[in-house]
Design a protein around this motif. Structure first.
Motif, PDB file in Angstrom:
ATOM      1  N   MET A  14       0.831  -1.193   0.000  1.00 53.00           N
ATOM      2  CA  MET A  14       0.000   0.000   0.000  1.00 53.00           C
ATOM      3  C   MET A  14       0.863   1.239   0.000  1.00 53.00           C
ATOM      4  N   LYS A  15       0.286   2.354  -0.392  1.00 50.16           N
ATOM      5  CA  LYS A  15       1.012   3.616  -0.316  1.00 50.16           C
ATOM      6  C   LYS A  15       0.132   4.663   0.334  1.00 50.16           C
ATOM      7  N   PHE A  16       0.790   5.686   0.849  1.00 48.59           N
ATOM      8  CA  PHE A  16       0.116   6.810   1.483  1.00 48.59           C
ATOM      9  C   PHE A  16       0.309   8.063   0.638  1.00 48.59           C
ATOM     10  N   GLY A  17      -0.723   8.889   0.617  1.00 45.07           N
ATOM     11  CA  GLY A  17      -0.620  10.214   0.036  1.00 45.07           C
ATOM     12  C   GLY A  17      -0.943  11.240   1.098  1.00 45.07           C
ATOM     13  N   VAL A  18      -0.092  12.239   1.268  1.00 44.31           N
ATOM     14  CA  VAL A  18      -0.286  13.278   2.279  1.00 44.31           C
ATOM     15  C   VAL A  18      -0.596  14.586   1.566  1.00 44.31           C
ATOM     16  N   ILE A  19      -1.786  15.122   1.780  1.00 44.45           N
ATOM     17  CA  ILE A  19      -2.204  16.334   1.084  1.00 44.45           C
ATOM     18  C   ILE A  19      -1.497  17.556   1.665  1.00 44.45           C
ATOM     19  N   LEU A  20      -1.065  18.432   0.779  1.00 48.72           N
ATOM     20  CA  LEU A  20      -0.451  19.701   1.186  1.00 48.72           C
ATOM     21  C   LEU A  20      -1.355  20.847   0.767  1.00 48.72           C
ATOM     22  N   PHE A  21      -1.936  21.522   1.764  1.00 45.17           N
ATOM     23  CA  PHE A  21      -2.733  22.725   1.551  1.00 45.17           C
ATOM     24  C   PHE A  21      -1.878  23.952   1.905  1.00 45.17           C
ATOM     25  N   PRO A  22      -2.235  25.142   1.429  1.00 44.93           N
ATOM     26  CA  PRO A  22      -1.593  26.346   1.951  1.00 44.93           C
ATOM     27  C   PRO A  22      -1.879  26.443   3.451  1.00 44.93           C
ATOM     28  N   GLY A  23      -0.835  26.466   4.252  1.00 41.76           N
ATOM     29  CA  GLY A  23      -1.009  26.528   5.697  1.00 41.76           C
ATOM     30  C   GLY A  23      -0.843  25.196   6.403  1.00 41.76           C
ATOM     31  N   SER A  24      -0.746  24.094   5.656  1.00 43.46           N
ATOM     32  CA  SER A  24      -0.436  22.815   6.308  1.00 43.46           C
ATOM     33  C   SER A  24       0.938  22.916   6.956  1.00 43.46           C
ATOM     34  N   ASN A  25       1.095  22.335   8.155  1.00 45.80           N
ATOM     35  CA  ASN A  25       2.423  22.352   8.773  1.00 45.80           C
ATOM     36  C   ASN A  25       2.800  21.011   9.406  1.00 45.80           C
ATOM     37  N   CYS A  26       1.968  19.993   9.187  1.00 45.96           N
ATOM     38  CA  CYS A  26       2.285  18.668   9.723  1.00 45.96           C
ATOM     39  C   CYS A  26       2.523  17.658   8.620  1.00 45.96           C
ATOM     40  N   ASP A  27       2.579  18.130   7.367  1.00 41.22           N
ATOM     41  CA  ASP A  27       2.755  17.219   6.241  1.00 41.22           C
ATOM     42  C   ASP A  27       4.116  16.527   6.279  1.00 41.22           C
ATOM     43  N   ASP A  28       5.182  17.277   6.575  1.00 37.73           N
ATOM     44  CA  ASP A  28       6.509  16.663   6.627  1.00 37.73           C
ATOM     45  C   ASP A  28       6.621  15.673   7.787  1.00 37.73           C
ATOM     46  N   ASP A  29       5.967  15.973   8.908  1.00 40.77           N
ATOM     47  CA  ASP A  29       5.947  15.033  10.036  1.00 40.77           C
ATOM     48  C   ASP A  29       5.325  13.711   9.599  1.00 40.77           C
ATOM     49  N   MET A  30       4.192  13.798   8.881  1.00 36.53           N
ATOM     50  CA  MET A  30       3.504  12.601   8.426  1.00 36.53           C
ATOM     51  C   MET A  30       4.343  11.825   7.420  1.00 36.53           C
ATOM     52  N   VAL A  31       4.947  12.519   6.475  1.00 34.13           N
ATOM     53  CA  VAL A  31       5.782  11.853   5.471  1.00 34.13           C
ATOM     54  C   VAL A  31       6.942  11.131   6.145  1.00 34.13           C
ATOM     55  N   HIS A  32       7.542  11.772   7.140  1.00 37.38           N
ATOM     56  CA  HIS A  32       8.654  11.143   7.859  1.00 37.38           C
ATOM     57  C   HIS A  32       8.204   9.883   8.592  1.00 37.38           C
ATOM     58  N   VAL A  33       7.109   9.984   9.331  1.00 37.83           N
ATOM     59  CA  VAL A  33       6.662   8.832  10.124  1.00 37.83           C
ATOM     60  C   VAL A  33       6.222   7.688   9.224  1.00 37.83           C
ATOM     61  N   LEU A  34       5.405   7.986   8.217  1.00 37.21           N
ATOM     62  CA  LEU A  34       4.897   6.922   7.354  1.00 37.21           C
ATOM     63  C   LEU A  34       5.979   6.353   6.442  1.00 37.21           C
ATOM     64  N   GLY A  35       6.836   7.220   5.913  1.00 35.05           N
ATOM     65  CA  GLY A  35       7.856   6.766   4.985  1.00 35.05           C
ATOM     66  C   GLY A  35       9.100   6.213   5.650  1.00 35.05           C
ATOM     67  N   THR A  36       9.674   6.977   6.591  1.00 30.40           N
ATOM     68  CA  THR A  36      10.936   6.585   7.215  1.00 30.40           C
ATOM     69  C   THR A  36      10.729   5.638   8.391  1.00 30.40           C
ATOM     70  N   VAL A  37       9.818   5.987   9.288  1.00 31.72           N
ATOM     71  CA  VAL A  37       9.611   5.178  10.487  1.00 31.72           C
ATOM     72  C   VAL A  37       8.847   3.890  10.166  1.00 31.72           C
ATOM     73  N   MET A  38       7.755   4.019   9.410  1.00 34.10           N
ATOM     74  CA  MET A  38       6.922   2.851   9.113  1.00 34.10           C
ATOM     75  C   MET A  38       7.324   2.139   7.824  1.00 34.10           C
ATOM     76  N   GLY A  39       8.162   2.773   7.009  1.00 32.05           N
ATOM     77  CA  GLY A  39       8.710   2.105   5.833  1.00 32.05           C
ATOM     78  C   GLY A  39       7.742   1.873   4.689  1.00 32.05           C
ATOM     79  N   ARG A  40       6.779   2.761   4.514  1.00 27.32           N
ATOM     80  CA  ARG A  40       5.827   2.618   3.424  1.00 27.32           C
ATOM     81  C   ARG A  40       6.004   3.742   2.410  1.00 27.32           C
ATOM     82  N   GLU A  41       5.724   3.430   1.145  1.00 20.67           N
ATOM     83  CA  GLU A  41       5.787   4.448   0.102  1.00 20.67           C
ATOM     84  C   GLU A  41       4.846   5.590   0.469  1.00 20.67           C
ATOM     85  N   THR A  42       5.374   6.800   0.463  1.00 13.66           N
ATOM     86  CA  THR A  42       4.586   7.966   0.869  1.00 13.66           C
ATOM     87  C   THR A  42       4.887   9.127  -0.067  1.00 13.66           C
TER      88      THR A  42
END
Length: 239
Positions: free
Chosen positions: A1-29
């Protein structure tokens, strides 16, 4: 499976999510730009879209009200209706409620103040991808950071959420007691997270991505992502 993290103007937790899902959990993000209506064209119902925290569009009008009309949200709504998994955290929860993918609304905190601190959550069900690795009654220590996190819904909607086992988490004390004192923002019945009736759309105000690594001293949130990944991948195999 893969994850998609939406980036809106003003989002500030997108990089946190990409790091956790991609680096920590090891899934395509991958990141998904809010103006890209075709961003989900390669996503299957065995994938998951994350609507992250932040202050989309500066929280103008009210939190999530403008982001709900971003071009990508038409695709997110269609994806969810086809059975795809969608998980909104904090501002993401607000956006999903504004888009009517989840019932209820997130109102100004009871004390009209922004709250940023750790809080306790009691797990209310194991019958969801998000809580599948948890036990009913299990207490998590997860950070919150919001000004409009007070969950509200009509009595009929609350009754349906409870009857259908759609309440994921409630604010509690450290021993798991759900009390008025533990209700950090005044949410109806201490509700901190819910899912839809079809159990493929989830929302919660606390930030599990900020509690998923031992290096920051808290891994309670990691079980949420681990359980979600296992549940979604298992469902895809048996589909």
């Amino acid at each position: 499976m893969k994850f998609g993290v939406i980036l809106f103007p003003g989002s500030n937790c997108d990089d946190d999510m990409v790091h956790v899902l991609g680096t920590v959990m090891g899934r395509e993000t991958v990141k998904l730009w809010h103006k890209d209506k075709d961003a989900l064209k390669d996503f299957t119902t065995g994938d998951c879209v994350i609507v992250p925290g932040g202050f989309s569009y500066g929280d103008y009008v009210r939190a999530g009200a403008v982001a709900r009309f971003s071009p990508i949200m038409e695709s997110v709504i269609d994806f969810a209706k086809r059975g795809g998994y969608v998980f909104g955290i904090c501002n993401g929860f607000q956006i999903l409620c504004e888009a009517h993918l989840l019932p209820g609304a997130l109102l100004r905190n009871r004390d009209q103040k922004f709250i940023a601190k750790n809080c306790y959550l009691r797990t209310e069900t194991a019958n969801s991808a998000v809580t599948s690795a948890l036990e009913v009654g299990q207490v998590l220590n997860i950070p919150i950071a919001h000004a409009e996190g007070r969950f509200y819904a009509s009595d009929d909607v609350i009754a349906d959420l409870i009857a259908n086992d759609q309440v994921l988490f409630r604010y509690s004390d450290g021993s798991g007691e759900v009390t008025p004192e533990a209700n950090i923002n005044g949410s109806t019945q201490n509700i901190a997270g819910i899912c839809n009736a079809e159990r493929n759309v989830f929302g919660m105000m606390p930030h599990p991505e900020r509690a998923s690594e031992s290096t920051i001293g808290n891994t309670d949130g990691r079980a949420i992502f681990a359980g979600m990944i296992k549940a979604i991948e298992s469902a895809a195999v048996t589909a």
